[in-house]
Design an enzyme around this catalytic site. Structure first.
Site, short mmCIF file in Angstrom:
data_model
loop_
_atom_site.label_atom_id
_atom_site.label_comp_id
_atom_site.label_asym_id
_atom_site.label_seq_id
_atom_site.Cartn_x
_atom_site.Cartn_y
_atom_site.Cartn_z
N ARG A 32 0.84 -1.21 0.00
CA ARG A 32 0.00 0.00 0.00
C ARG A 32 0.88 1.26 0.00
O ARG A 32 0.57 2.25 -0.65
CB ARG A 32 -0.98 -0.01 1.19
CG ARG A 32 -1.77 1.30 1.30
CD ARG A 32 -3.10 1.18 2.03
NE ARG A 32 -3.10 0.33 3.20
CZ ARG A 32 -2.49 0.59 4.37
NH1 ARG A 32 -1.83 1.71 4.53
NH2 ARG A 32 -2.56 -0.27 5.36
N TYR A 69 -16.28 15.69 -16.42
CA TYR A 69 -16.63 14.27 -16.38
C TYR A 69 -17.71 14.04 -15.31
O TYR A 69 -17.57 14.53 -14.18
CB TYR A 69 -15.36 13.48 -16.07
CG TYR A 69 -15.53 12.00 -16.06
CD1 TYR A 69 -15.65 11.28 -17.25
CD2 TYR A 69 -15.59 11.30 -14.85
CE1 TYR A 69 -15.81 9.91 -17.22
CE2 TYR A 69 -15.75 9.93 -14.83
CZ TYR A 69 -15.86 9.24 -16.02
OH TYR A 69 -16.02 7.87 -15.99
N ASP A 85 -7.27 18.23 -15.63
CA ASP A 85 -7.51 16.86 -16.07
C ASP A 85 -7.54 16.85 -17.59
O ASP A 85 -8.57 17.12 -18.20
CB ASP A 85 -8.85 16.37 -15.48
CG ASP A 85 -9.26 15.00 -15.99
OD1 ASP A 85 -8.64 14.49 -16.94
OD2 ASP A 85 -10.24 14.44 -15.44
N LYS A 111 -7.88 5.37 -19.83
CA LYS A 111 -8.17 5.80 -21.18
C LYS A 111 -6.93 5.67 -22.07
O LYS A 111 -6.37 4.61 -22.14
CB LYS A 111 -8.72 7.23 -21.14
CG LYS A 111 -9.76 7.47 -20.02
CD LYS A 111 -11.06 6.72 -20.20
CE LYS A 111 -11.95 6.70 -18.98
NZ LYS A 111 -12.25 8.00 -18.39
C1 LIG Z 1 -12.74 8.53 -17.18
C2 LIG Z 1 -12.42 9.87 -16.71
C3 LIG Z 1 -12.26 10.14 -15.35
C4 LIG Z 1 -12.44 9.09 -14.30
O1 LIG Z 1 -11.49 8.08 -14.43
P1 LIG Z 1 -11.73 6.54 -13.99
O2 LIG Z 1 -10.44 5.92 -14.36
O3 LIG Z 1 -12.92 6.05 -14.76
O4 LIG Z 1 -11.99 6.56 -12.52
C5 LIG Z 1 -11.95 11.45 -14.97
N1 LIG Z 1 -11.82 12.42 -15.89
C6 LIG Z 1 -11.98 12.20 -17.22
C7 LIG Z 1 -11.83 13.34 -18.17
C8 LIG Z 1 -12.29 10.92 -17.66
O5 LIG Z 1 -12.46 10.70 -18.97
#
Ligand SMILES: *Cc1c(COP(=O)(O)O)cnc(C)c1O
Length: 381
Positions: free
Chosen positions: A46, A98, A170, A195
């Site tokens: 962890r 998101y 982000d 992604k």
């Molecule tokens: C998918 C996504 C998230 C969340 O990520 P997870 O890996 O699904 O928890 C946050 N911001 C954006 C822009 C995303 O596409």
């Protein structure tokens, strides 16, 4: 090292015991001490794990940053960033963010006395107007989901510095291949590695990257204290996946441009939203700050919700699925899939219409993607 070399090589050296070119997966919970007080830098997974440490080093280098802290998901990465704040603090956030992130802000973090004001950050002056005495952070997604609005990162970074605010971003839709936020002194960069970075629809993961040592130490402390850590196997899969990031992104971008142009000329399509099209409201900002325009397209069909549903139910190659940023083309109908929780008035005000479709253009042959859309659009009334 140039970008394509960094993604393949950074942080990775042959395994010292065997020379294996691919680093081993250290699938272990704990580590034996040589004697009391003497370990080899690892005590409990962890807190730290060699496979995770490699991923953190590799992704930080790819982002052009000093420090990376990996989490079990994009969501837990955003959560860790917000936990840098304290009760009473205020965040100015983008409005088209998101769905999971706005749910985290409104339904969980707001119960711990963090407050959020949502503004359209593609107009940076909206951010300035929303700053209050207790504002501590600006939070921006660019490009946004699903409306693909672009925010001028350099301009917002200046605003953050002037007002002494943390600036978190982000850019999951852009990836470090297309956008380099740290070059404009952004404090915290978050990616959902689910992604494009891992890129193959294999896993859920996230990373936070910073150049600030103090923020890094706080995030490391959060990582071990909260424990939302990725498994060594998922770290390893991400390390393997990211090596082809530039190749995949080139193809995602060129395919998306061709698909956007096809849709833009199609009689059943009302409007195409793609930052690469000259008609996109922030096309010039996108051109200036990004290397290319990305693999995501949104478009509105003529007609109502039925048009969207008909298209969804008739695609064959494009997979009807949530998520984005992997090799397979995915098609999403936000109104019936990702944005069901958003009240209709709010949705429409934001431009999220009933017939809006989001496409994560994959790396298949673009002629096959277009042929599939063409036959499915033919079924729309
Ligand atoms: C998918 C996504 C998230 C969340 O990520 P997870 O890996 O699904 O928890 C946050 N911001 C954006 C822009 C995303 O596409």
């Amino acid at each position: 090292m140039k970008f394509s070399t960094t993604v393949v090589r950074a942080g990775i050296s042959p395994d010292p015991t065997t020379g294996a070119i691919v680093p081993p997966i250290y699938e272990t919970a704990t580590y034996t001490l040589e004697e009391v007080g003497k370990n080899k830098g690892f005590d409990y997974t962890r807190s730290s794990n060699p496979t995770r440490a490699l991923l953190e080093k590799n992704l930080a280098a790819i982002e052009g940053g000093k420090y990376g802290v990996a989490f079990a998901s994009g969501m837990s990465s955003v959560d860790a960033v917000m936990r840098l704040l304290s009760a009473g603090d205020h965040v100015v956030s983008g409005d088209d963010i998101y769905g999971g992130v706005s749910r985290l802000f409104d339904r969980i973090l707001s119960r711990y006395e963090l407050s959020f004001t949502y503004v359209d950050t593609s107009q940076p002056e909206n951010i300035v107007k929303a700053i209050r005495p207790n504002t501590k952070m600006i939070w921006v997604e660019t490009p946004t989901n699903p409306l693909l609005k672009i925010t001028d990162v350099e301009a917002v970074s200046k605003i953050a510095k002037e007002h002494n605010l943390l600036f978190g971003i982000d850019p999951t839709f852009a990836t470090p291949y297309l956008l380099r936020p740290l070059e404009w002194d952004v404090d915290l960069v978050v990616h959902s590695t689910t992604k494009y970075l891992s890129g193959h629809n294999l896993l859920i993961g996230g990373i936070v990257i910073t150049n600030n040592q103090d923020l890094h130490e706080k995030l490391k402390f959060m990582q071990k204290s909260v424990g939302a850590v990725p498994s060594p196997f998922d770290c390893w899969l991400t390390l393997v996946g990211v090596k082809t990031l530039p190749l995949r992104m080139e193809r995602h971008c060129s395919n998306a441009m061709a698909v956007a142009q096809f849709l833009d000329n199609h009689p059943k399509v009302e409007k195409v939203i793609y930052p690469g099209l000259p008609g996109h409201p922030q096309h010039e900002v996108a051109r200036r700050q990004m290397k290319d325009f990305g693999g995501m397209i949104s478009f509105e069909l003529k007609g109502d919700i039925e048009s969207g549903i008909t298209l969804m139910n008739n695609v064959k190659l494009c997979s009807l699925a949530e998520s984005l940023g992997a090799v397979e083309t995915l098609i999403t109908h936000p109104v019936t899939m990702t944005h069901t929780e958003v009240p209709k008035e709010v949705r429409l005000k934001r431009g999220l219409t009933d017939s809006l479709v989001r496409l994560s253009v994959g790396i298949e042959d673009v002629e096959d993607i277009i042929a599939d859309l063409e036959q499915a659009l033919g079924k729309v009334k």
